[in-house]
Design a protein around this motif. Structure first.
Motif, short mmCIF file in Angstrom:
data_model
loop_
_atom_site.label_atom_id
_atom_site.label_comp_id
_atom_site.label_asym_id
_atom_site.label_seq_id
_atom_site.Cartn_x
_atom_site.Cartn_y
_atom_site.Cartn_z
N ALA A 120 21.26 91.96 -27.32
CA ALA A 120 20.58 93.06 -26.65
C ALA A 120 21.50 93.87 -25.75
N THR A 121 22.72 93.39 -25.52
CA THR A 121 23.65 94.14 -24.67
C THR A 121 24.49 95.14 -25.47
N ASN A 122 24.43 95.08 -26.79
CA ASN A 122 25.19 96.00 -27.64
C ASN A 122 24.28 97.15 -28.05
N ALA A 123 24.31 98.22 -27.27
CA ALA A 123 23.39 99.35 -27.48
C ALA A 123 23.52 99.95 -28.88
N ALA A 124 24.73 100.14 -29.36
CA ALA A 124 24.92 100.76 -30.68
C ALA A 124 24.26 99.94 -31.78
N GLU A 125 24.44 98.62 -31.74
CA GLU A 125 23.83 97.76 -32.75
C GLU A 125 22.30 97.76 -32.65
N VAL A 126 21.79 97.75 -31.43
CA VAL A 126 20.34 97.76 -31.23
C VAL A 126 19.74 99.04 -31.81
N ILE A 127 20.34 100.18 -31.48
CA ILE A 127 19.82 101.46 -31.97
C ILE A 127 19.94 101.55 -33.48
N GLU A 128 21.02 101.08 -34.04
CA GLU A 128 21.20 101.10 -35.50
C GLU A 128 20.13 100.25 -36.19
N GLU A 129 19.87 99.08 -35.65
CA GLU A 129 18.85 98.21 -36.24
C GLU A 129 17.45 98.82 -36.09
N LEU A 130 17.16 99.38 -34.92
CA LEU A 130 15.87 100.04 -34.73
C LEU A 130 15.73 101.25 -35.66
N SER A 131 16.82 101.95 -35.89
CA SER A 131 16.80 103.08 -36.83
C SER A 131 16.39 102.60 -38.22
N THR A 132 16.95 101.48 -38.64
CA THR A 132 16.60 100.92 -39.94
C THR A 132 15.14 100.48 -39.99
N LEU A 133 14.70 99.79 -38.96
CA LEU A 133 13.34 99.25 -38.94
C LEU A 133 12.27 100.32 -38.77
N MET A 134 12.55 101.34 -37.96
CA MET A 134 11.51 102.31 -37.60
C MET A 134 11.58 103.63 -38.35
N THR A 135 12.75 103.95 -38.93
CA THR A 135 12.87 105.24 -39.65
C THR A 135 13.55 105.07 -41.01
N ALA A 136 13.68 103.85 -41.49
CA ALA A 136 14.36 103.58 -42.76
C ALA A 136 15.78 104.12 -42.75
N GLY A 137 16.42 104.10 -41.58
CA GLY A 137 17.81 104.53 -41.46
C GLY A 137 18.01 106.03 -41.42
N ARG A 138 16.95 106.81 -41.24
CA ARG A 138 17.04 108.27 -41.27
C ARG A 138 17.30 108.89 -39.89
#
Length: 193
Positions: A120-138
């Motif tokens: 949870a301390t790696n912001a870039a990884e968190v946002i990338e994973e949330l992008s995949t989960l919530m917007t299919a990476g779009r």
């Protein structure tokens, strides 16, 4: 899809997920079609440029300002406090605690989103994973950068749970979350109407 992708888990004593009053809150509800033709009239034209151009936009019939605000309120409530009725939430409340609670207070909820990042301390990884989960990476690179900056700022002053909740809420306000196509910013201001 939001609840499934972010690992919603109903509480053991309330295994049946009930989303309450969705038709009043967001204009649509499963099994509550206003007619056999679904929620939209196929010939619906919202006033303004769409109508002036002779185009139709059936989905805009339910896409009103109050419905959009209610949708965001319900999603924000789900992220902050789980599935309950606090602040426009889509669920019902347990008769304990208060709605005036800090994010992550789930005692009034019937279940909550369970996904958590490996780091949870790696912001870039968190946002990338949330992008995949919530917007299919779009999620656009511009939006990823904004979200990363906000996540890091929140992380510097709060705990990772509060930062994750903020990131989830912010992603739900993006065009990529609400559409299935790719969104590209042109950089050109919109013409005056």
């Amino acid at each position: 899809a939001l609840m499934r992708n972010l690992g919603f888990a109903a509480d053991a004593d309330e295994p049946l997920v009930e989303l309450l009053s969705l038709s009043q809150k967001i204009g649509q509800e499963p099994y509550e079609f206003p007619s056999v033709f679904s929620f939209f009239l196929p010939e619906y034209q919202p006033s303004g440029p769409v109508s002036d151009s002779g185009l139709v936009a059936p989905e805009a019939q339910e896409l009103t300002g109050p419905n959009m605000i209610s949708l965001l309120n319900g999603i924000f409530s789900l992220a902050k406090w789980g599935l309950n009725g606090c602040y426009g939430g889509f669920g019902k409340n347990r008769p304990v605690g208060t709605c005036n609670a800090a994010p992550g207070y789930y005692q009034r909820s019937m279940g909550q989103l369970g996904w958590s990042p490996p780091d949870a301390t790696n912001a870039a990884e968190v946002i990338e994973e949330l992008s995949t989960l919530m917007t299919a990476g779009r999620l656009s690179s511009e939006n990823k950068l904004i979200l990363k900056e906000q996540y890091e700022a929140q992380l510097a002053s709060n705990d990772p749970i509060t930062s994750l909740i903020l990131a989830q809420q912010l992603i739900t306000t993006t065009a990529e979350f609400h559409s299935t196509g790719l969104n590209r910013k042109s950089g050109v201001p919109r013409p005056e109407i």
